[in-house]
Scaffold this motif. Structure first.
Motif, PDB file in Angstrom:
ATOM      1  N   LEU A  49       6.829  52.134  -3.717  1.00  0.00           N
ATOM      2  CA  LEU A  49       6.555  50.910  -3.597  1.00  0.00           C
ATOM      3  C   LEU A  49       5.035  51.084  -3.160  1.00  0.00           C
ATOM      4  CD1 LEU A  49       9.587  49.419  -2.004  1.00  0.00           C
ATOM      5  CD2 LEU A  49       8.948  49.560  -4.502  1.00  0.00           C
ATOM      6  N   THR A  50       4.176  51.323  -3.946  1.00  0.00           N
ATOM      7  CA  THR A  50       2.702  51.493  -3.644  1.00  0.00           C
ATOM      8  C   THR A  50       2.038  51.178  -4.979  1.00  0.00           C
ATOM      9  OG1 THR A  50       2.781  53.750  -3.981  1.00  0.00           O
ATOM     10  CG2 THR A  50       2.790  53.471  -1.981  1.00  0.00           C
ATOM     11  N   SER A  51       1.013  50.716  -4.967  1.00  0.00           N
ATOM     12  CA  SER A  51       0.452  50.089  -5.986  1.00  0.00           C
ATOM     13  C   SER A  51      -1.289  50.048  -6.015  1.00  0.00           C
ATOM     14  CB  SER A  51       0.883  48.953  -6.928  1.00  0.00           C
ATOM     15  OG  SER A  51       0.164  48.383  -7.768  1.00  0.00           O
ATOM     16  N   THR A  52      -1.866  49.984  -7.202  1.00  0.00           N
ATOM     17  CA  THR A  52      -3.206  49.626  -7.115  1.00  0.00           C
ATOM     18  C   THR A  52      -3.271  48.036  -7.023  1.00  0.00           C
ATOM     19  OG1 THR A  52      -3.011  49.142  -9.442  1.00  0.00           O
ATOM     20  CG2 THR A  52      -4.004  51.332  -8.853  1.00  0.00           C
ATOM     21  N   PRO A  53      -4.397  47.576  -6.386  1.00  0.00           N
ATOM     22  CA  PRO A  53      -4.311  46.276  -6.020  1.00  0.00           C
ATOM     23  C   PRO A  53      -4.212  45.389  -7.267  1.00  0.00           C
ATOM     24  CG  PRO A  53      -6.393  47.304  -5.137  1.00  0.00           C
ATOM     25  CD  PRO A  53      -5.634  48.299  -5.954  1.00  0.00           C
ATOM     26  N   GLU A  54      -4.735  45.650  -8.364  1.00  0.00           N
ATOM     27  CA  GLU A  54      -4.502  45.104  -9.578  1.00  0.00           C
ATOM     28  C   GLU A  54      -3.107  45.028 -10.350  1.00  0.00           C
ATOM     29  OE1 GLU A  54      -8.427  47.245  -9.955  1.00  0.00           O
ATOM     30  OE2 GLU A  54      -6.404  47.708  -9.173  1.00  0.00           O
ATOM     31  N   GLY A  55      -2.460  46.004  -9.909  1.00  0.00           N
ATOM     32  CA  GLY A  55      -1.106  46.375 -10.418  1.00  0.00           C
ATOM     33  C   GLY A  55       0.170  45.807  -9.372  1.00  0.00           C
ATOM     34  N   ARG A  56       1.387  46.434  -9.994  1.00  0.00           N
ATOM     35  CA  ARG A  56       2.345  46.189  -9.055  1.00  0.00           C
ATOM     36  C   ARG A  56       3.613  47.232  -9.319  1.00  0.00           C
ATOM     37  NH1 ARG A  56       5.100  40.318  -8.768  1.00  0.00           N
ATOM     38  NH2 ARG A  56       6.480  41.369  -7.535  1.00  0.00           N
TER      39      ARG A  56
END
Length: 294
Positions: free
Chosen positions: A143-150
């Protein structure tokens, strides 16, 4: 090879202290689960054979029994992980996809699909699906992501595709007016009936728009029949129903779709990276392919 179910191989004492079978943890949603460390688990077998640390004596014992007659299984597993990484990069870069539904996720083993896809498309959205307690416990790592993604994680069963399609995480994460990449990697060999496997595929793809893509990989004995057939028998003897399909059977899983170049091939031959060392064909026992929904 994937994470469909667990197999009892007898009581042991786990490496983390205490009696095996008593280890407990909580899912990302706070649900308590018993990890049953006295029972060999396919996700932890996979982890052990890839050199991971999230496994217990029961898993290592089962791994030894399976690989005694299937010595190249770890090579096949590593080839499949490399296939996943090339596939994710290809889908994001060449097809411009930003929505990924990964069913049969297994334990986090870097690089994970979202890490690769978001390197190319920082706005990529990934929904991981699995139904095993050990994977639920490790879901926080996903449950980690780039700020732009999910990214998100769904506790659901491959054999109940409606539960996946009707889930709140899928509706929240995906815009079904845009194509979705569905990946079924190293999981369908645990669905031994071809009609059942085909029904799962058809149901998962039914609500997705044209241009969506299906990627799958599944075990085969074509490249080493004596070794693989004995190894598959060991999986079945351990209580994990498993099938090795020939090329024609794997190709039929793509019926109704446009199979893309290079078709169904041993996974290390699918858009190979020239900088990656190529294993011998006889050491890779997984077919892979990619197809587009018309």
């Amino acid at each position: 090879m994937g994470t469909p179910r667990s197999v009892r191989v007898g009581g042991t004492v786990d490496d983390h202290g205490g009696a095996a079978g008593t280890s407990a943890a909580r899912t990302p949603g706070g649900k308590a689960v018993d990890l049953r460390t006295d029972v060999a688990h396919s996700a932890r077998i996979y982890d052990y054979l890839l050199g991971g640390k999230d496994n217990y004596p029961a898993d290592r014992a089962a791994s030894g029994a399976i690989t005694k007659d299937w010595p190249n299984l770890p090579t096949s597993m590593r080839a499949n992980r490399a296939f996943m990484a090339r596939l994710a990069r290809h889908l994001a870069a060449e097809h411009g996809l930003r929505q990924f539904l990964d069913v049969g996720t297994g334990l986090p083993t870097s690089p994970n699909l979202h890490e690769v896809a978001q390197q190319v498309r920082p706005d990529a959205r990934i929904l991981y699906v699995d139904n095993d307690p050990i994977v639920l416990v490790h879901a926080r790592a996903l449950l980690t992501s780039t700020p732009e993604g999910r990214t998100d994680y769904l506790d659901a069963d491959l054999t109940d595709p409606d539960a996946i399609l009707e889930s709140e995480p899928l509706r929240a994460l995906f815009d079904l007016r845009e194509p979705v990449a569905v990946s079924l990697l190293a999981i369908l060999h645990f669905i031994v009936d071809d009609q059942v496997a085909q029904g799962i595929i058809d149901r998962l793809l039914a609500p997705l728009p044209a241009g969506s893509l299906l990627a799958l990989s599944t075990a085969t004995a074509d490249s080493a029949p004596d070794e693989v057939n004995v190894g598959v028998a060991a999986y079945n003897a351990a209580g994990i129903p498993t099938v090795a399909r020939d090329k024609a059977r794997v190709e039929r899983l793509f019926d109704g779709l446009e199979l893309l170049d290079p078709g169904v091939v041993l996974v290390h031959h699918w858009h190979p990276d020239p900088e990656e060392p190529a294993p011998d064909d006889a050491h890779v026992h997984i077919y892979g392919g990619l197809a587009r929904k018309p």
